[in-house]
Design a protein around this motif. Structure first.
Motif, PDB file in Angstrom:
ATOM      1  N   GLN A  28      -7.507  -3.397  -6.123  1.00 25.40           N
ATOM      2  CA  GLN A  28      -7.616  -2.569  -5.868  1.00 25.40           C
ATOM      3  C   GLN A  28      -6.113  -2.176  -5.792  1.00 25.40           C
ATOM      4  O   GLN A  28      -5.262  -3.464  -4.595  1.00 25.40           O
ATOM      5  CB  GLN A  28      -8.422  -2.611  -4.356  1.00 25.40           C
ATOM      6  CG  GLN A  28      -9.365  -2.540  -4.068  1.00 25.40           C
ATOM      7  CD  GLN A  28     -10.705  -1.360  -4.344  1.00 25.40           C
ATOM      8  OE1 GLN A  28      -9.864  -0.407  -4.684  1.00 25.40           O
ATOM      9  NE2 GLN A  28     -10.994  -1.848  -5.291  1.00 25.40           N
ATOM     10  N   GLU A  29      -5.564  -1.414  -5.830  1.00 23.23           N
ATOM     11  CA  GLU A  29      -4.122  -1.683  -6.061  1.00 23.23           C
ATOM     12  C   GLU A  29      -3.369  -1.039  -5.128  1.00 23.23           C
ATOM     13  O   GLU A  29      -4.249   0.389  -4.781  1.00 23.23           O
ATOM     14  CB  GLU A  29      -3.158  -0.577  -7.997  1.00 23.23           C
ATOM     15  CG  GLU A  29      -4.178  -1.202  -9.207  1.00 23.23           C
ATOM     16  CD  GLU A  29      -5.633  -0.138  -9.017  1.00 23.23           C
ATOM     17  OE1 GLU A  29      -6.256   0.510  -7.737  1.00 23.23           O
ATOM     18  OE2 GLU A  29      -6.189  -1.181  -9.783  1.00 23.23           O
ATOM     19  N   ASN A  30      -1.260  -1.626  -4.922  1.00 26.65           N
ATOM     20  CA  ASN A  30      -0.376  -0.785  -3.902  1.00 26.65           C
ATOM     21  C   ASN A  30       0.056   0.073  -4.915  1.00 26.65           C
ATOM     22  O   ASN A  30       0.491  -0.158  -6.159  1.00 26.65           O
ATOM     23  CB  ASN A  30       0.181  -2.225  -3.491  1.00 26.65           C
ATOM     24  CG  ASN A  30      -1.090  -3.336  -2.684  1.00 26.65           C
ATOM     25  OD1 ASN A  30      -1.638  -2.350  -1.612  1.00 26.65           O
ATOM     26  ND2 ASN A  30      -0.627  -4.074  -3.069  1.00 26.65           N
ATOM     27  N   TYR A  31       0.415   1.035  -4.483  1.00 34.55           N
ATOM     28  CA  TYR A  31       1.125   1.757  -4.868  1.00 34.55           C
ATOM     29  C   TYR A  31       2.409   2.088  -4.389  1.00 34.55           C
ATOM     30  O   TYR A  31       3.199   1.767  -3.122  1.00 34.55           O
ATOM     31  CB  TYR A  31       0.546   3.477  -4.918  1.00 34.55           C
ATOM     32  CG  TYR A  31      -0.785   3.530  -5.103  1.00 34.55           C
ATOM     33  CD1 TYR A  31      -0.560   3.559  -6.706  1.00 34.55           C
ATOM     34  CD2 TYR A  31      -2.054   3.261  -4.687  1.00 34.55           C
ATOM     35  CE1 TYR A  31      -1.975   3.157  -7.664  1.00 34.55           C
ATOM     36  CE2 TYR A  31      -3.086   3.671  -5.199  1.00 34.55           C
ATOM     37  CZ  TYR A  31      -3.259   3.459  -6.321  1.00 34.55           C
ATOM     38  OH  TYR A  31      -4.538   3.642  -6.991  1.00 34.55           O
ATOM     39  N   GLU A  32       4.019   2.709  -5.043  1.00 31.76           N
ATOM     40  CA  GLU A  32       5.456   2.232  -5.507  1.00 31.76           C
ATOM     41  C   GLU A  32       5.178   3.508  -4.282  1.00 31.76           C
ATOM     42  O   GLU A  32       4.846   4.458  -4.401  1.00 31.76           O
ATOM     43  CB  GLU A  32       5.442   2.577  -6.285  1.00 31.76           C
ATOM     44  CG  GLU A  32       7.902   2.672  -6.269  1.00 31.76           C
ATOM     45  CD  GLU A  32       8.201   3.044  -7.405  1.00 31.76           C
ATOM     46  OE1 GLU A  32       8.137   3.638  -8.409  1.00 31.76           O
ATOM     47  OE2 GLU A  32       8.950   1.501  -7.940  1.00 31.76           O
ATOM     48  N   PRO A  33       5.717   3.555  -2.996  1.00 30.64           N
ATOM     49  CA  PRO A  33       6.652   3.964  -2.055  1.00 30.64           C
ATOM     50  C   PRO A  33       6.391   5.302  -2.398  1.00 30.64           C
ATOM     51  O   PRO A  33       7.372   5.096  -3.455  1.00 30.64           O
ATOM     52  CB  PRO A  33       7.180   3.986  -1.127  1.00 30.64           C
ATOM     53  CG  PRO A  33       7.009   2.151  -1.143  1.00 30.64           C
ATOM     54  CD  PRO A  33       6.931   2.165  -2.842  1.00 30.64           C
ATOM     55  N   GLY A  34       6.214   6.598  -1.910  1.00 26.73           N
ATOM     56  CA  GLY A  34       6.773   7.917  -2.966  1.00 26.73           C
ATOM     57  C   GLY A  34       6.441   8.433  -3.414  1.00 26.73           C
ATOM     58  O   GLY A  34       6.632   9.138  -3.783  1.00 26.73           O
ATOM     59  N   GLY A  46       8.645  -8.025  -4.198  1.00 28.81           N
ATOM     60  CA  GLY A  46       9.607  -8.208  -3.663  1.00 28.81           C
ATOM     61  C   GLY A  46       9.220  -9.021  -2.611  1.00 28.81           C
ATOM     62  O   GLY A  46       9.926 -10.214  -1.810  1.00 28.81           O
ATOM     63  N   SER A  47       8.051  -9.099  -2.207  1.00 25.89           N
ATOM     64  CA  SER A  47       7.492  -9.796  -0.608  1.00 25.89           C
ATOM     65  C   SER A  47       6.086 -10.610  -1.508  1.00 25.89           C
ATOM     66  O   SER A  47       5.575 -10.448  -0.755  1.00 25.89           O
ATOM     67  CB  SER A  47       7.747  -8.699   0.184  1.00 25.89           C
ATOM     68  OG  SER A  47       5.845  -8.027   0.122  1.00 25.89           O
ATOM     69  N   GLY A  48       6.329 -10.509  -2.771  1.00 26.57           N
ATOM     70  CA  GLY A  48       4.894 -12.200  -3.023  1.00 26.57           C
ATOM     71  C   GLY A  48       3.788 -10.829  -3.409  1.00 26.57           C
ATOM     72  O   GLY A  48       2.727 -11.230  -3.740  1.00 26.57           O
ATOM     73  N   GLY A  49       3.907 -10.094  -3.770  1.00 30.52           N
ATOM     74  CA  GLY A  49       3.243  -9.098  -3.904  1.00 30.52           C
ATOM     75  C   GLY A  49       3.258  -8.068  -5.260  1.00 30.52           C
ATOM     76  O   GLY A  49       4.081  -8.271  -5.940  1.00 30.52           O
ATOM     77  N   THR A  50       2.141  -7.650  -5.129  1.00 31.69           N
ATOM     78  CA  THR A  50       2.106  -6.087  -6.900  1.00 31.69           C
ATOM     79  C   THR A  50       2.145  -4.908  -6.130  1.00 31.69           C
ATOM     80  O   THR A  50       1.778  -4.748  -4.447  1.00 31.69           O
ATOM     81  CB  THR A  50       1.325  -6.850  -7.658  1.00 31.69           C
ATOM     82  OG1 THR A  50       0.696  -6.066  -7.328  1.00 31.69           O
ATOM     83  CG2 THR A  50       1.468  -7.740  -8.528  1.00 31.69           C
TER      84      THR A  50
END
Length: 178
Positions: free
Chosen positions: A166-172, A96-100
């Motif tokens: 280098q992945e970003n993970y869903e918070p929580g 939702g902010s330009g990233g994944t």
């Protein structure tokens, strides 16, 4: 003479009934060979080009191509490997902010009828969390996947070095805040 005719007629009728029953059984068996509707999902699936990212600890992921030779969609509902405490099916979505961001895939993976799905870095993949031991380059890692119908299949994936994604993970998401 009348007894002989009666016996012959009975014998002919019995032979005809046996022949008809045999043809019916052979016909049904032949139909069953071409009809995969009742075959276990695992029989229609193949895994190719599979690999897992080498890692010393923490988390890693497994990739490959999953193909479905049946005329129906097949759902993978879980995956397991002894090299990780937890194995999940993940997807990468717009944050939702330009990233994944990466998150667990609700409902598992659906492999389309007479098609395939690619598990690649930056898209859908099997996520291995809390490794029980290091996964080293060249090592074979055994997996079991379970399908919606309860059938399972096993495959191995070769570990290799990979520095990308280098992945970003869903918070929580437990275990993924590292």
């Amino acid at each position: 003479m009348a007894i002989r005719r009666l016996f012959t007629r009975s014998l002919v009728r019995s032979a005809a009934l046996v022949a008809a029953a045999l043809l019916l059984v052979v016909g049904l068996a032949a139909c069953g060979d071409d009809d995969t509707a009742d075959a276990p999902d695992a029989k229609a699936i193949t895994v190719s080009d599979q690999w897992v990212k080498a890692a010393d600890s923490g988390m890693t992921a497994a990739f490959g191509t999953i193909s479905n030779s049946s005329d129906r969609d097949i759902r993978i509902v879980s995956a397991h490997t002894d090299t990780a405490r937890t194995t999940e099916m993940h997807e990468v979505v717009d944050n939702g902010s330009g990233g994944t961001t990466m998150r667990q895939k609700d409902g598992g993976f659906v492999v389309p009828a007479n098609g395939s799905m690619d598990l690649t870095p930056g898209t859908e993949h099997f996520m291995l969390m809390e490794l029980s031991k290091p996964i080293t380059t060249g090592q074979d890692v055994a997996f079991t996947i379970r399908f919606e119908d309860g059938s399972t299949m096993e495959f191995t994936a070769l570990a290799r070095d990979f520095d990308g994604n280098q992945e970003n993970y869903e918070p929580g998401h437990e275990g993924m805040d590292e």
